[in-house]
Design an enzyme around this catalytic site. Structure first.
Site, mmCIF file in Angstrom:
data_model
loop_
_atom_site.group_PDB
_atom_site.id
_atom_site.type_symbol
_atom_site.label_atom_id
_atom_site.label_comp_id
_atom_site.label_asym_id
_atom_site.label_seq_id
_atom_site.Cartn_x
_atom_site.Cartn_y
_atom_site.Cartn_z
ATOM 1 N N SER A 21 0.825 -1.203 0.000
ATOM 2 C CA SER A 21 0.000 0.000 0.000
ATOM 3 C C SER A 21 0.864 1.259 0.000
ATOM 4 O O SER A 21 1.882 1.329 0.666
ATOM 5 C CB SER A 21 -0.887 -0.010 1.237
ATOM 6 O OG SER A 21 -1.681 1.138 1.277
ATOM 7 N N LYS A 45 -3.907 1.985 -2.101
ATOM 8 C CA LYS A 45 -3.505 3.160 -1.318
ATOM 9 C C LYS A 45 -4.345 3.302 -0.051
ATOM 10 O O LYS A 45 -5.581 3.198 -0.113
ATOM 11 C CB LYS A 45 -3.669 4.405 -2.210
ATOM 12 C CG LYS A 45 -3.369 5.717 -1.525
ATOM 13 C CD LYS A 45 -1.887 5.998 -1.455
ATOM 14 C CE LYS A 45 -1.596 7.317 -0.743
ATOM 15 N NZ LYS A 45 -0.738 7.165 0.432
ATOM 16 N N ASN A 69 9.317 8.696 3.996
ATOM 17 C CA ASN A 69 8.179 9.402 3.431
ATOM 18 C C ASN A 69 7.278 9.898 4.539
ATOM 19 O O ASN A 69 7.156 9.271 5.585
ATOM 20 C CB ASN A 69 7.401 8.509 2.464
ATOM 21 C CG ASN A 69 6.317 7.707 3.165
ATOM 22 O OD1 ASN A 69 5.231 8.230 3.454
ATOM 23 N ND2 ASN A 69 6.621 6.458 3.483
ATOM 24 N N CYS A 131 0.240 3.742 10.624
ATOM 25 C CA CYS A 131 0.787 4.850 9.841
ATOM 26 C C CYS A 131 1.502 5.825 10.770
ATOM 27 O O CYS A 131 0.883 6.378 11.680
ATOM 28 C CB CYS A 131 -0.308 5.589 9.068
ATOM 29 S SG CYS A 131 0.366 7.010 8.163
ATOM 30 N N GLY A 245 11.440 -3.625 2.945
ATOM 31 C CA GLY A 245 12.687 -3.645 2.182
ATOM 32 C C GLY A 245 12.839 -4.776 1.186
ATOM 33 O O GLY A 245 13.914 -4.956 0.620
#
Lengths: 303, 245
Positions: A21, A45, A69, A131, A245
């Site tokens: 995502s 997303k 990010n 998140c 990763g």
């Protein structure tokens, strides 16, 4: 002939490779580049109840073997996702998609999951309680076992499809949180989200990212993700989608040996839009090299 | 449409203390409009480096870039013959159909390069562009002769007055009578100044820190009057009518 099929709860995947995502949009833009039906699935997303612009820019900072990010869950909102994004996806993707849902309250998680559960295109719901880029929500639910369990129960009560809880690595004991989700009825665990990180611009002497901190991902975090998947595999009896990763077919196999049933590819998609496809295509070669005839047989094989 | 392929460096040339010109050979078929950019993978750097395309033909592409950090400093050391993994065809680029006969092309510093291909295309379309270039000092000027060789009217301003008109590109506007449209690329204060000083419509190319460069990560989003846009995919060129300052 090697067998790459894996089983995520009720969902059979042709292969375990799933773009993560936030690195694959709603899929249809990647479908302009290649046939995305070669993928096991993908996780769309991160979606919230209301539309979100996200955080101010700059949102991106480079790191050795990775990036930070701080997008902050930019998305058009659950209603636009159902009305506009999923129909566009239906034209180019004919497999069940993974719905990634985020929220700022238990009610919001339940509201969005109940709606998305009704969409026939959705095969599995990935509940993002991790998140790191939003305040008063997101990661707050994933860093506390009681709160993570509460979200899990609320979502399970209003859904019929498999519910996977996406966990944060920014905790002292990820195992206890995974177990709390399992006990609350989670069908699986998705792990790990990004590691909270930071970079400072030496010229300006201030953080590069407008929001100061963000989520660190990329090959640099692979050993941390692998270790956590290994630990959680020992403690729970539900499937794990491993990520962090992963950039090659070898990484996919390593993650599965640690205990992942399927594997997500995130940052690698941002460096090479064809990364996930290349990994899918390289899997049979890697399996032959390591004498693996069926991928599902190696899940947790390192234990 | 994004294309991934390998290019070979044919030549590198230092233009000023910080600007370099790199000519590469490879598959340029994905390049579709002036103002697009490419994204270069450099050994030892995780993220690609987005660089605007100065000009291209069927086999070669020229990039002018400014050394601003470790990645671009490394780029400047690469010898001819080096192979680079490059994504091409990124960004929307400039739309030349709206230019009228006498567009002005405003380039400031590192924003000058895409104006070169734009001028070339406009002239090929039979139009008469005026190119307004702004630099800090005489020492930082590059490509003035190259623009003149295209047949464009070229005006130069320097902030310190060491060459041409003293001031910024907006101080050159009075020199161009009856311009029909504006195209700009440069630092954001310059874009805003052109936006305010021009009485025609126009297109403005923006810069932002990017993750992927092809629309996937939402790292470079901005708000416009027509909704959220990604500088890398829906931009970098925005129409005057949609910009929110």
């Amino acid at each position: 002939m090697v067998n790459t099929k894996v089983q995520l709860s009720s969902l059979t995947l042709d292969n375990p490779v799933i773009p993560a995502s936030g690195t694959f949009g709603f899929g249809y833009e990647f479908a302009e580049l290649y046939d995305i039906n070669v993928l096991g699935s993908f996780s769309f997303k991160g979606t919230t109840k209301e539309p979100r612009f996200g955080n101010p820019t700059p949102r991106i900072a480079e790191c050795p073997e990775g990036l930070i990010n701080s997008v902050g869950l930019q998305n058009p909102g659950i209603h636009a996702v159902i009305a506009e994004e999923l129909p566009k996806l239906a034209k180019c993707f004919h497999k069940p998609v993974i719905a990634n849902i985020s929220g700022f309250s238990v009610d919001e998680y339940a509201y969005c999951c109940e709606l998305i559960d009704k969409e026939p295109q959705v095969g599995l719901i990935e509940v993002n309680v991790s998140c790191p880029n939003v305040h008063n929500g997101g990661m707050a639910f994933g860093t506390d076992a009681v709160a993570a369990a509460e979200v899990t129960r609320a979502v399970k009560a209003v859904t019929t499809k498999p519910v996977y809880i996406k966990l944060s690595p920014n905790v002292t004991d990820i195992v206890s949180i995974a177990k709390a989700c399992e006990e609350a009825g989670a069908d699986g665990i998705s792990m790990i989200n990004t590691l909270l990180g930071m970079r400072i611009d030496l010229n300006r002497k201030k953080p590069i990212i407008a929001n100061k901190m963000g989520g660190f991902s990329g090959p640099a975090i692979f050993p941390v993700a692998l270790r956590m998947v290994y630990q959680v595999y020992e403690a729970v009896n539900i499937p794990i989608i491993g990520m962090g990763g992963v950039s090659s077919a070898d990484d996919v196999i390593e993650m599965m040996l640690a205990g992942a049933t399927a594997v997500q590819v995130g940052a690698a998609n941002l460096i090479d839009p064809f990364a996930a496809k290349k990994i899918v295509e390289d899997l049979p070669r890697a399996m032959e090299q390591y004498h693996i005839s069926s991928l599902k047989d190696i899940i947790g094989g390192a234990h | 449409m994004v294309k991934q392929s390998y290019f070979t460096i044919l030549s590198q040339r230092q233009l000023t203390s910080a600007m370099y010109e790199m000519v590469l050979e490879g598959d340029t078929s994905a390049l579709a409009a002036p103002g697009q950019f490419v994204n270069l993978k450099l050994e030892g750097f995780y993220l690609r480096r987005p660089i605007s395309v100065c000009t291209y033909d069927s086999k070669t592409m020229t990039l002018l870039y400014k050394v601003v950090g470790k990645g671009t400093a490394y780029m400047a050391t690469l010898p001819a013959g080096t192979k680079l993994d490059i994504l091409t065809g990124l960004g929307n680029g400039y739309d030349t159909s709206l230019s009228g006969d006498r567009p002005i092309l405003c380039g400031g510093g590192a924003g000058v390069p895409p104006m070169y291909e734009l001028a070339k295309v406009l002239i090929a379309e039979g139009k008469h562009p005026a190119v307004l270039l702004g630099f800090n000092t005489k020492e930082e000027i590059f490509y003035e002769e190259e623009f003149k060789a295209l047949g464009a009217d070229v005006y130069v301003a320097t902030a310190d007055g060491s060459y041409g008109t003293k001031g910024f590109v907006t101080h050159l506007l009075d020199l161009v009578k009856g311009y029909t449209y504006s195209y700009s690329c440069g630092p954001e204060p310059m874009l805003k100044a052109v936006y305010d000083a021009t009485n025609t419509s126009g297109q403005f190319s923006f810069e932002e820190r990017m993750g992927c460069g092809f629309g996937a990560c939402m790292g470079c989003s901005c708000k416009t009057k027509y909704g959220n846009k990604r500088i890398c995919k829906d931009g970098p060129v925005l129409a005057k009518e949609e910009i929110i300052w």
